[in-house]
Design an enzyme around this catalytic site. Structure first.
Site, PDB file in Angstrom:
ATOM      1  N   ASP A 174      -0.551  10.970 -31.413  1.00 55.56           N
ATOM      2  CA  ASP A 174      -1.084   9.971 -32.348  1.00 55.56           C
ATOM      3  C   ASP A 174      -1.934  10.629 -33.442  1.00 55.56           C
ATOM      4  OD1 ASP A 174      -0.489   7.271 -32.402  1.00 55.56           O
ATOM      5  OD2 ASP A 174      -1.709   6.799 -30.641  1.00 55.56           O
ATOM      6  N   LYS A 191       7.574   0.872 -28.488  1.00 58.31           N
ATOM      7  CA  LYS A 191       7.551   2.344 -28.474  1.00 58.31           C
ATOM      8  C   LYS A 191       8.393   2.869 -27.308  1.00 58.31           C
ATOM      9  CE  LYS A 191       3.085   2.498 -30.828  1.00 58.31           C
ATOM     10  NZ  LYS A 191       1.624   2.706 -30.753  1.00 58.31           N
ATOM     11  N   GLN A 229      -3.049   3.234 -26.402  1.00 55.95           N
ATOM     12  CA  GLN A 229      -2.885   2.155 -27.381  1.00 55.95           C
ATOM     13  C   GLN A 229      -4.236   1.537 -27.739  1.00 55.95           C
ATOM     14  OE1 GLN A 229      -0.073   1.452 -28.956  1.00 55.95           O
ATOM     15  NE2 GLN A 229      -0.844  -0.282 -30.098  1.00 55.95           N
TER      16      GLN A 229
HETATM   17  N1  GUN Z   1      -2.914   0.396 -32.554  1.00 57.45           N
HETATM   18  C1  GUN Z   1      -2.480   0.100 -33.794  1.00 57.45           C
HETATM   19  N2  GUN Z   1      -1.811   1.155 -34.317  1.00 57.45           N
HETATM   20  C2  GUN Z   1      -1.844   2.131 -33.392  1.00 57.45           C
HETATM   21  C3  GUN Z   1      -1.333   3.466 -33.351  1.00 57.45           C
HETATM   22  O1  GUN Z   1      -0.710   3.982 -34.290  1.00 57.45           O
HETATM   23  N3  GUN Z   1      -1.569   4.143 -32.208  1.00 57.45           N
HETATM   24  C4  GUN Z   1      -2.255   3.613 -31.182  1.00 57.45           C
HETATM   25  N4  GUN Z   1      -2.447   4.379 -30.102  1.00 57.45           N
HETATM   26  N5  GUN Z   1      -2.749   2.402 -31.185  1.00 57.45           N
HETATM   27  C5  GUN Z   1      -2.542   1.657 -32.291  1.00 57.45           C
END
Ligand code: GUN
Length: 292
Positions: free
Chosen positions: A118, A51, A95
């Site tokens: 998110d 990311k 995350q």
């Molecule tokens: N863990 C797995 N997918 C995601 C996501 O889209 N966002 C976040 N913050 N954690 C994740």
């Protein structure tokens, strides 16, 4: 047809990069995404790093806050509060998964809805359900963007979503049922208590598999001409790989792909689109397009 999430991401990210360049020329703010990672989970580190790298590639600023696994819930909430108040940060993510001693719901309720790129805050989920402007969870949004890119007609189609997770399956089922361009499906949401899942999948025009079970969807569970979206990414040991593992989706690709008119590969399908959708949300946050 292969729904190429990698190529689609490159195209969409190139567009974003141009927009960011133009913003910079005009003296407008550079989008800035922050990510909080708690602990040392290998897969999570890989995703967060991806990311951050994607931010660099499109010209966004990014900040990675890596906290030890012993971080208390209180400390994490304080860190979130600091990002809520930081004018320089347009949006941020925490995350998942988080260590077991931290309450995930409390954490996501602490994130200011206008920085919740998110789309996990109850306010954003509520707004999504009501078809109001909202940040939409990155994986489901990435899937919608991929369906749109390939001009896949969804209206009136029977869609089966496997898995009811708060971040993928549940929002996906709602989004595909909404009265929107990519939507208007008749949706069935299957989960661990569903009896005879195969009966449902065999009737489906579109199947979204988000269970986290490697190669769960078999060839005999899919009708000819279906569209299959594979959200799974399970690491399995593989001595022949430099990393020591390879990635498997939730779909038995070799057997399922020949029956499909369209399918996403793993890797290179939904994964890159999740990142692209997160960048998209961060740009919206910077432009204050959702909350003004
Ligand atoms: N863990 C797995 N997918 C995601 C996501 O889209 N966002 C976040 N913050 N954690 C994740």
């Amino acid at each position: 047809m292969i729904l190429d999430g990698k190529q689609t991401s490159i195209e969409l990210q190139n567009k974003m990069a141009i927009e960011v360049q133009n913003r910079k020329k005009e003296g407008l703010k550079t989008p800035h995404l922050a990510a909080i990672l708690v602990g040392e989970d290998g897969a999570s580190q890989t995703y967060v790093n991806a990311k951050v790298k994607a931010c660099e590639q499109v010209g966004f600023d990014s900040t990675l806050i890596h906290l030890p696994k012993e971080t208390t819930e209180h400390e994490l909430l304080s860190q979130i509060e600091a990002l809520n108040e930081d004018k320089n940060i347009d949006g941020f993510i925490v995350q998942l998964p988080l260590p077991a001693h931290i309450n995930v719901d409390k954490v996501f309720q602490q994130v200011k809805p206008n920085k919740d790129v998110d789309g996990f805050h109850p306010i954003n989920i509520g707004r999504m359900v009501k078809n109001l402007p909202a940040y939409i969870s990155a994986t489901p949004l990435g899937i919608l963007m991929l369906l749109e890119k390939y001009n896949i007609e969804t209206a009136g189609k029977k869609c089966v979503v496997l898995g009811r997770s708060q971040i993928v399956g549940l929002p996906m089922s709602i989004l595909l049922a909404r009265n929107t361009t990519i939507g208007n499906c008749t949706v069935t949401l299957c989960h661990s208590k569903t009896s005879n899942i195969k009966k449902h999948t065999l009737e489906a025009d579109i199947i979204v598999v988000a269970l986290g079970i490697a190669e769960y969807l078999k060839g005999n569970m899919v009708k000819k001409g279906a569209i299959v979206i594979d959200v799974g990414i399970t690491r399995v040991n593989d001595e022949t790989k430099k990393s020591g593992f390879r990635l498997l989706g939730d779909v038995d690709y070799e057997k399922v792909a020949p029956k499909c008119i369209a399918i996403t590969p793993v890797p290179g399908g939904v994964g890159p689109m999740t990142i692209t959708a997160l960048l998209h949300n961060t740009l919206l946050a910077c432009k204050k397009e959702i909350y003004g």
